[in-house]
Design a protein around this motif. Structure first.
Motif, PDB file in Angstrom:
ATOM      1  N   ARG A 158      -4.911   9.747  -0.745  1.00  0.00           N
ATOM      2  CA  ARG A 158      -5.040   8.725  -1.786  1.00  0.00           C
ATOM      3  C   ARG A 158      -4.213   7.489  -1.426  1.00  0.00           C
ATOM      4  O   ARG A 158      -3.072   7.600  -0.980  1.00  0.00           O
ATOM      5  CB  ARG A 158      -4.570   9.294  -3.119  1.00  0.00           C
ATOM      6  CG  ARG A 158      -4.724   8.342  -4.272  1.00  0.00           C
ATOM      7  CD  ARG A 158      -4.246   8.992  -5.546  1.00  0.00           C
ATOM      8  NE  ARG A 158      -4.312   8.065  -6.674  1.00  0.00           N
ATOM      9  CZ  ARG A 158      -3.893   8.356  -7.890  1.00  0.00           C
ATOM     10  NH1 ARG A 158      -3.374   9.558  -8.147  1.00  0.00           N
ATOM     11  NH2 ARG A 158      -3.978   7.464  -8.856  1.00  0.00           N
ATOM     12  N   GLU A 159      -4.817   6.324  -1.645  1.00  0.00           N
ATOM     13  CA  GLU A 159      -4.135   5.049  -1.360  1.00  0.00           C
ATOM     14  C   GLU A 159      -4.084   4.201  -2.626  1.00  0.00           C
ATOM     15  O   GLU A 159      -5.078   4.065  -3.342  1.00  0.00           O
ATOM     16  CB  GLU A 159      -4.864   4.282  -0.263  1.00  0.00           C
ATOM     17  CG  GLU A 159      -4.263   2.896   0.004  1.00  0.00           C
ATOM     18  CD  GLU A 159      -5.056   2.088   1.018  1.00  0.00           C
ATOM     19  OE1 GLU A 159      -4.782   0.879   1.137  1.00  0.00           O
ATOM     20  OE2 GLU A 159      -5.957   2.656   1.670  1.00  0.00           O
ATOM     21  N   GLU A 160      -2.897   3.645  -2.885  1.00  0.00           N
ATOM     22  CA  GLU A 160      -2.715   2.747  -4.030  1.00  0.00           C
ATOM     23  C   GLU A 160      -2.300   1.379  -3.496  1.00  0.00           C
ATOM     24  O   GLU A 160      -1.346   1.273  -2.713  1.00  0.00           O
ATOM     25  CB  GLU A 160      -1.651   3.299  -4.974  1.00  0.00           C
ATOM     26  CG  GLU A 160      -1.423   2.442  -6.208  1.00  0.00           C
ATOM     27  CD  GLU A 160      -0.352   3.014  -7.121  1.00  0.00           C
ATOM     28  OE1 GLU A 160       0.170   2.237  -7.949  1.00  0.00           O
ATOM     29  OE2 GLU A 160      -0.019   4.212  -6.990  1.00  0.00           O
TER      30      GLU A 160
ATOM     31  N   ARG B 209       0.838  -1.189   0.000  1.00  0.00           N
ATOM     32  CA  ARG B 209       0.000   0.000   0.000  1.00  0.00           C
ATOM     33  C   ARG B 209       0.878   1.246   0.000  1.00  0.00           C
ATOM     34  O   ARG B 209       1.792   1.363   0.818  1.00  0.00           O
ATOM     35  CB  ARG B 209      -0.919   0.024   1.221  1.00  0.00           C
ATOM     36  CG  ARG B 209      -2.008  -1.036   1.205  1.00  0.00           C
ATOM     37  CD  ARG B 209      -2.872  -0.941   2.458  1.00  0.00           C
ATOM     38  NE  ARG B 209      -4.047  -1.798   2.390  1.00  0.00           N
ATOM     39  CZ  ARG B 209      -4.056  -3.060   2.789  1.00  0.00           C
ATOM     40  NH1 ARG B 209      -2.940  -3.605   3.265  1.00  0.00           N
ATOM     41  NH2 ARG B 209      -5.155  -3.782   2.700  1.00  0.00           N
ATOM     42  N   SER B 210       0.598   2.175  -0.891  1.00  0.00           N
ATOM     43  CA  SER B 210       1.300   3.453  -0.966  1.00  0.00           C
ATOM     44  C   SER B 210       0.304   4.566  -0.680  1.00  0.00           C
ATOM     45  O   SER B 210      -0.824   4.556  -1.203  1.00  0.00           O
ATOM     46  CB  SER B 210       1.924   3.657  -2.348  1.00  0.00           C
ATOM     47  OG  SER B 210       2.844   2.613  -2.641  1.00  0.00           O
TER      48      SER B 210
END
Length: 366
Positions: free
Chosen positions: A224-226, A218-219
């Protein structure tokens, strides 16, 4: 140093040195013999159950038992030896005769300080080079024949700060396979989490390279989360399998050079728990100075002839030496439990009792 030049020693100096060191050695041999007898009594059933012969018990265990207790009791018996020898000289009016004969109190201190220097060098050497490997051998013996508990084990629930902004967690680590289970990795920008990786397991490859299996990455960028999932992910992490080895009191089993290297490595890689290693190293340099401080206190107290003779001197000597040792232990505990500076903790008792020693020296009979 000129003050310790052998040509400057007279017959009275050799007499005091012989009495001082002789009493010190005899006292240590006596207390170590008692300690060994008590320990044998406690472990006799274990030795019998394991079928150990006398040679194995003596040369695989008790030969490593002795150096530790020499160092443990050295300060106390240095002080008692000084008190005993000096009070005898004072009781027989030999101190008065020396002073009346024109020998200064400072000159009387010379053979005492020479003896204290020999004891300090001896205790520094054994605490730095002899005791660490002997402790390791003793603990290995106890692990194999007495406690039957693993001397080395893998960490459980290990958390490491591998850099200023990176923290890892491993729930369980298999040392034989170099595999960690339930792994997580957090990367921060200041106090803000910017990346988190979790994996079912992580395996060491080589040169700080690790392979995470069945991972989730998770970034975080602002709100915002990717998220990315996959089977394997190769990562370069500032850790090695040895970081997951738990050794019983490892800091006591390292020589000075090994301790310094260990401290430098832990500091460079920002691994926690470095405080106890620094404390152990500083103690090995600070403790030998106790021989000089306690000798100065002992001579200053016992050189005055008082009613009650040696008994009174020994009483006050034991009181002072006991408070010194207790203060030393209390000061050290502030580092272990309170996070105090290790260097300050080990030297504060020496500084305080050095002041006491100087005051008593100035009040000693001249």
């Amino acid at each position: 140093m000129r003050i310790f030049a052998p040509s400057m020693f007279k017959k009275i100096d050799y007499y005091i040195i012989k009495k001082f060191l002789g009493t010190y050695v005899l006292s240590l041999l006596l207390v170590i013999s008692i300690a060994i007898v008590i320990d044998i009594t406690e472990k006799m059933d274990d030795f019998y159950r394991e079928g150990l012969d006398s040679y194995t018990i003596i040369f695989d265990y008790y030969i490593y038992f002795i150096p530790y207790y020499i160092n443990l009791f050295s300060s106390l018996f240095t002080f008692l030896a000084v008190i005993f020898v000096t009070s005898k000289l004072a009781y027989n009016s030999e101190i008065i005769a020396m002073l009346a004969g024109g020998i200064s109190f400072r000159r009387i201190m010379r053979p005492y300080m020479f003896s204290a220097a020999l004891i300090a060098v001896f205790t520094f050497y054994i605490s730095s080079e002899v005791i660490p490997p002997s402790i390791r051998e003793r603990l290995i013996f106890e692990s194999e024949h007495i406690t039957h508990e693993a001397f080395e084990s893998s960490s459980q629930h290990k958390q490491l700060q591998i850099s200023e902004n990176e923290i890892i967690y491993v729930e369980r680590f298999n040392l034989r396979k170099n595999i960690g289970y339930r792994f997580s990795y957090d990367k921060f920008d200041g106090k803000r989490l910017i990346e988190r990786i979790t994996a079912n397991k992580i395996e060491y490859i080589s040169d700080y390279k690790w392979k995470a299996s069945y991972f989730t990455k998770r970034s975080f960028t602002g709100l915002r989360e990717e998220m990315v999932k996959g089977d394997t992910l190769t990562m370069e992490l500032n850790m090695l399998p040895k970081d997951f080895i738990e050794i019983i009191k490892e800091y006591e089993q390292l020589t000075n050079s090994q301790l310094s290297e260990n401290i430098a490595e832990k500091t460079r890689r920002r691994i926690g728990g470095v405080g106890v290693y620094e404390l152990e190293l500083y103690k090995r340099f600070a403790n030998p100075f106790a021989a000089f401080i306690l000798t100065l206190i002992g001579v200053s107290i016992a050189s005055k002839k008082v009613r009650g003779g040696t008994g009174v001197h020994i009483f006050f000597g034991l009181l002072l030496s006991t408070t010194y040792l207790l203060f030393n232990l209390t000061s050290v505990s502030f580092t272990v439990k309170g996070g105090a500076d290790p260097l300050l903790s080990v030297w504060i008792p020496n500084f305080i009792y050095l002041i006491i020693a100087i005051i008593l020296y100035k009040k000693a009979p001249k």
